[in-house]
Write a protein that holds these residues in place. Sequence first.
Motif, PDB file in Angstrom:
ATOM      1  N   MET A   1      52.217 -35.881 -56.452  1.00 28.29           N
ATOM      2  CA  MET A   1      52.108 -33.692 -56.563  1.00 28.29           C
ATOM      3  C   MET A   1      51.588 -33.652 -56.119  1.00 28.29           C
ATOM      4  SD  MET A   1      49.969 -32.335 -60.252  1.00 28.29           S
ATOM      5  CE  MET A   1      50.565 -33.827 -61.563  1.00 28.29           C
ATOM      6  N   SER A   2      52.332 -32.135 -55.543  1.00 30.13           N
ATOM      7  CA  SER A   2      51.436 -31.062 -54.170  1.00 30.13           C
ATOM      8  C   SER A   2      50.169 -30.442 -54.891  1.00 30.13           C
ATOM      9  CB  SER A   2      52.978 -30.799 -53.899  1.00 30.13           C
ATOM     10  OG  SER A   2      53.051 -29.745 -54.870  1.00 30.13           O
ATOM     11  N   TRP A   3      49.684 -29.656 -53.754  1.00 29.97           N
ATOM     12  CA  TRP A   3      48.423 -28.674 -54.257  1.00 29.97           C
ATOM     13  C   TRP A   3      49.227 -28.143 -55.166  1.00 29.97           C
ATOM     14  CZ3 TRP A   3      48.434 -24.435 -52.496  1.00 29.97           C
ATOM     15  CH2 TRP A   3      49.403 -23.475 -51.758  1.00 29.97           C
ATOM     16  N   PHE A   4      50.545 -27.377 -54.795  1.00 29.73           N
ATOM     17  CA  PHE A   4      50.898 -25.817 -55.931  1.00 29.73           C
ATOM     18  C   PHE A   4      51.143 -26.671 -57.127  1.00 29.73           C
ATOM     19  CE2 PHE A   4      54.220 -22.875 -56.817  1.00 29.73           C
ATOM     20  CZ  PHE A   4      53.657 -22.086 -56.859  1.00 29.73           C
ATOM     21  N   THR A   5      52.035 -27.474 -56.841  1.00 25.50           N
ATOM     22  CA  THR A   5      52.407 -28.033 -58.863  1.00 25.50           C
ATOM     23  C   THR A   5      51.207 -28.484 -59.433  1.00 25.50           C
ATOM     24  OG1 THR A   5      54.352 -28.985 -58.155  1.00 25.50           O
ATOM     25  CG2 THR A   5      53.233 -29.472 -60.130  1.00 25.50           C
ATOM     26  N   GLY A   6      49.944 -29.164 -58.968  1.00 27.44           N
ATOM     27  CA  GLY A   6      48.657 -29.175 -59.273  1.00 27.44           C
ATOM     28  C   GLY A   6      48.196 -27.719 -59.896  1.00 27.44           C
ATOM     29  N   SER A   7      47.838 -27.103 -58.664  1.00 30.51           N
ATOM     30  CA  SER A   7      47.213 -25.769 -59.051  1.00 30.51           C
ATOM     31  C   SER A   7      47.856 -24.867 -59.923  1.00 30.51           C
ATOM     32  CB  SER A   7      47.178 -24.679 -57.915  1.00 30.51           C
ATOM     33  OG  SER A   7      46.510 -26.024 -57.095  1.00 30.51           O
ATOM     34  N   VAL A   8      49.372 -25.096 -60.775  1.00 25.33           N
ATOM     35  CA  VAL A   8      50.293 -24.498 -61.296  1.00 25.33           C
ATOM     36  C   VAL A   8      49.364 -24.958 -63.005  1.00 25.33           C
ATOM     37  CG1 VAL A   8      52.613 -23.444 -62.437  1.00 25.33           C
ATOM     38  CG2 VAL A   8      51.370 -22.995 -59.926  1.00 25.33           C
ATOM     39  N   THR A   9      49.507 -26.320 -63.069  1.00 24.76           N
ATOM     40  CA  THR A   9      49.343 -26.809 -63.365  1.00 24.76           C
ATOM     41  C   THR A   9      48.429 -26.557 -64.750  1.00 24.76           C
ATOM     42  OG1 THR A   9      50.651 -28.925 -62.608  1.00 24.76           O
ATOM     43  CG2 THR A   9      49.450 -29.281 -64.858  1.00 24.76           C
ATOM     44  N   TYR A  10      47.007 -26.292 -64.000  1.00 24.06           N
ATOM     45  CA  TYR A  10      45.861 -26.536 -64.158  1.00 24.06           C
ATOM     46  C   TYR A  10      45.888 -25.140 -64.585  1.00 24.06           C
ATOM     47  CZ  TYR A  10      40.675 -25.777 -64.699  1.00 24.06           C
ATOM     48  OH  TYR A  10      39.669 -25.766 -64.934  1.00 24.06           O
ATOM     49  N   PHE A  11      46.445 -23.763 -64.120  1.00 24.31           N
ATOM     50  CA  PHE A  11      46.545 -22.717 -64.018  1.00 24.31           C
ATOM     51  C   PHE A  11      47.132 -22.354 -65.594  1.00 24.31           C
ATOM     52  CE2 PHE A  11      48.781 -18.541 -64.442  1.00 24.31           C
ATOM     53  CZ  PHE A  11      47.657 -17.640 -63.786  1.00 24.31           C
ATOM     54  N   LEU A  12      48.540 -23.237 -66.220  1.00 20.73           N
ATOM     55  CA  LEU A  12      48.697 -23.370 -67.534  1.00 20.73           C
ATOM     56  C   LEU A  12      48.056 -23.927 -68.085  1.00 20.73           C
ATOM     57  CD1 LEU A  12      52.238 -23.447 -66.398  1.00 20.73           C
ATOM     58  CD2 LEU A  12      51.514 -21.641 -67.250  1.00 20.73           C
ATOM     59  N   LEU A  13      47.881 -24.872 -67.770  1.00 23.06           N
ATOM     60  CA  LEU A  13      46.718 -25.267 -69.379  1.00 23.06           C
ATOM     61  C   LEU A  13      45.071 -24.795 -69.171  1.00 23.06           C
ATOM     62  CD1 LEU A  13      47.048 -29.413 -67.729  1.00 23.06           C
ATOM     63  CD2 LEU A  13      47.450 -28.096 -70.055  1.00 23.06           C
ATOM     64  N   TRP A  14      44.266 -24.174 -68.519  1.00 19.05           N
ATOM     65  CA  TRP A  14      43.261 -23.177 -68.562  1.00 19.05           C
ATOM     66  C   TRP A  14      43.352 -22.557 -69.526  1.00 19.05           C
ATOM     67  CZ3 TRP A  14      41.183 -18.816 -68.358  1.00 19.05           C
ATOM     68  CH2 TRP A  14      40.242 -18.761 -68.396  1.00 19.05           C
ATOM     69  N   TRP A  15      44.539 -21.622 -69.479  1.00 19.09           N
ATOM     70  CA  TRP A  15      45.132 -20.332 -70.338  1.00 19.09           C
ATOM     71  C   TRP A  15      45.786 -20.581 -71.507  1.00 19.09           C
ATOM     72  CZ3 TRP A  15      44.025 -15.654 -69.635  1.00 19.09           C
ATOM     73  CH2 TRP A  15      43.017 -15.337 -68.560  1.00 19.09           C
ATOM     74  N   LEU A  16      46.182 -21.654 -71.861  1.00 16.90           N
ATOM     75  CA  LEU A  16      46.919 -22.260 -73.012  1.00 16.90           C
ATOM     76  C   LEU A  16      45.800 -22.655 -73.310  1.00 16.90           C
ATOM     77  CD1 LEU A  16      48.760 -22.912 -74.376  1.00 16.90           C
ATOM     78  CD2 LEU A  16      48.177 -25.444 -73.727  1.00 16.90           C
ATOM     79  N   VAL A  17      45.013 -23.324 -73.252  1.00 15.79           N
ATOM     80  CA  VAL A  17      43.325 -23.683 -73.984  1.00 15.79           C
ATOM     81  C   VAL A  17      42.015 -23.116 -74.349  1.00 15.79           C
ATOM     82  CG1 VAL A  17      41.374 -25.151 -73.552  1.00 15.79           C
ATOM     83  CG2 VAL A  17      43.245 -26.160 -72.893  1.00 15.79           C
ATOM     84  N   PHE A  18      42.337 -21.022 -73.259  1.00  9.99           N
ATOM     85  CA  PHE A  18      41.323 -20.372 -73.402  1.00  9.99           C
ATOM     86  C   PHE A  18      41.690 -19.660 -74.600  1.00  9.99           C
ATOM     87  CE2 PHE A  18      40.645 -15.667 -72.949  1.00  9.99           C
ATOM     88  CZ  PHE A  18      39.274 -16.027 -72.658  1.00  9.99           C
ATOM     89  N   PHE A  19      43.456 -19.568 -74.527  1.00  2.00           N
ATOM     90  CA  PHE A  19      43.906 -18.622 -75.950  1.00  2.00           C
ATOM     91  C   PHE A  19      43.824 -19.543 -77.108  1.00  2.00           C
ATOM     92  CE2 PHE A  19      46.182 -16.242 -72.964  1.00  2.00           C
ATOM     93  CZ  PHE A  19      45.708 -15.205 -72.887  1.00  2.00           C
ATOM     94  N   ILE A  20      43.733 -20.784 -77.642  1.00  2.00           N
ATOM     95  CA  ILE A  20      43.736 -21.248 -78.442  1.00  2.00           C
ATOM     96  C   ILE A  20      41.751 -21.966 -78.294  1.00  2.00           C
ATOM     97  CG2 ILE A  20      43.454 -23.822 -79.126  1.00  2.00           C
ATOM     98  CD1 ILE A  20      45.655 -24.496 -77.715  1.00  2.00           C
ATOM     99  N   CYS A  21      41.362 -21.465 -77.813  1.00  5.26           N
ATOM    100  CA  CYS A  21      39.519 -21.421 -78.343  1.00  5.26           C
ATOM    101  C   CYS A  21      38.909 -20.285 -78.941  1.00  5.26           C
ATOM    102  CB  CYS A  21      38.890 -21.566 -77.021  1.00  5.26           C
ATOM    103  SG  CYS A  21      39.237 -23.582 -76.598  1.00  5.26           S
ATOM    104  N   LEU A  22      40.060 -19.245 -78.197  1.00  5.39           N
ATOM    105  CA  LEU A  22      39.407 -18.056 -78.312  1.00  5.39           C
ATOM    106  C   LEU A  22      39.183 -17.235 -79.725  1.00  5.39           C
ATOM    107  CD1 LEU A  22      41.850 -14.987 -76.620  1.00  5.39           C
ATOM    108  CD2 LEU A  22      39.189 -15.528 -76.223  1.00  5.39           C
ATOM    109  N   PRO A  23      39.623 -17.895 -80.941  1.00  9.16           N
ATOM    110  CA  PRO A  23      39.406 -17.462 -82.628  1.00  9.16           C
ATOM    111  C   PRO A  23      38.150 -17.802 -83.088  1.00  9.16           C
ATOM    112  CG  PRO A  23      41.891 -18.930 -82.600  1.00  9.16           C
ATOM    113  CD  PRO A  23      40.716 -18.192 -80.661  1.00  9.16           C
ATOM    114  N   PHE A  24      37.542 -19.616 -82.232  1.00  5.29           N
ATOM    115  CA  PHE A  24      37.075 -20.192 -82.532  1.00  5.29           C
ATOM    116  C   PHE A  24      35.343 -19.022 -82.764  1.00  5.29           C
ATOM    117  CE2 PHE A  24      39.585 -23.793 -81.378  1.00  5.29           C
ATOM    118  CZ  PHE A  24      39.973 -23.980 -82.797  1.00  5.29           C
ATOM    119  N   GLY A  25      35.030 -19.000 -84.063  1.00  2.00           N
ATOM    120  CA  GLY A  25      33.926 -18.512 -83.966  1.00  2.00           C
ATOM    121  C   GLY A  25      33.837 -16.854 -83.518  1.00  2.00           C
ATOM    122  N   ALA A  26      34.822 -16.542 -83.446  1.00  2.03           N
ATOM    123  CA  ALA A  26      34.934 -14.911 -84.121  1.00  2.03           C
ATOM    124  C   ALA A  26      34.920 -14.596 -85.519  1.00  2.03           C
ATOM    125  CB  ALA A  26      36.097 -14.468 -82.639  1.00  2.03           C
ATOM    126  N   ALA A  27      33.806 -13.290 -85.663  1.00  4.68           N
ATOM    127  CA  ALA A  27      33.900 -12.589 -87.174  1.00  4.68           C
ATOM    128  C   ALA A  27      33.837 -11.146 -86.395  1.00  4.68           C
ATOM    129  CB  ALA A  27      33.267 -13.419 -87.443  1.00  4.68           C
TER     130      ALA A  27
END
Length: 84
Positions: A1-27
């Motif tokens: 895995m090149s550094w570019f592929t690793g960076s893109v993979t991390y970027f996409l994973l981070w945003w996916l997890v962030f959007f999944i976490c957004l509704p938790f605890g929000a009232a």
Amino acid sequence: MSWFTGSVTYFLLWWLVFFICLPFGAAPAKNVPPGFDTSAPENPRLWPKIILSSIVATLMWGAIYWLVKYSSVTLEDLPFYGII
């Protein structure tokens, strides 16, 4: 895995997890001033969600990196390889 592929993979994973976490605890706010959306959270607690997203995305990225680098899993092993 090149550094570019690793960076893109991390970027996409981070945003996916962030959007999944957004509704938790929000009232929604109880007293909404005029001009504000009634569904907007009163206290969104973004920093804990950012930290949680970073930790979970790092663990997921590490698992993917290990699979690609040290495991014998390749694209040919995937059931849909060659169809697309």
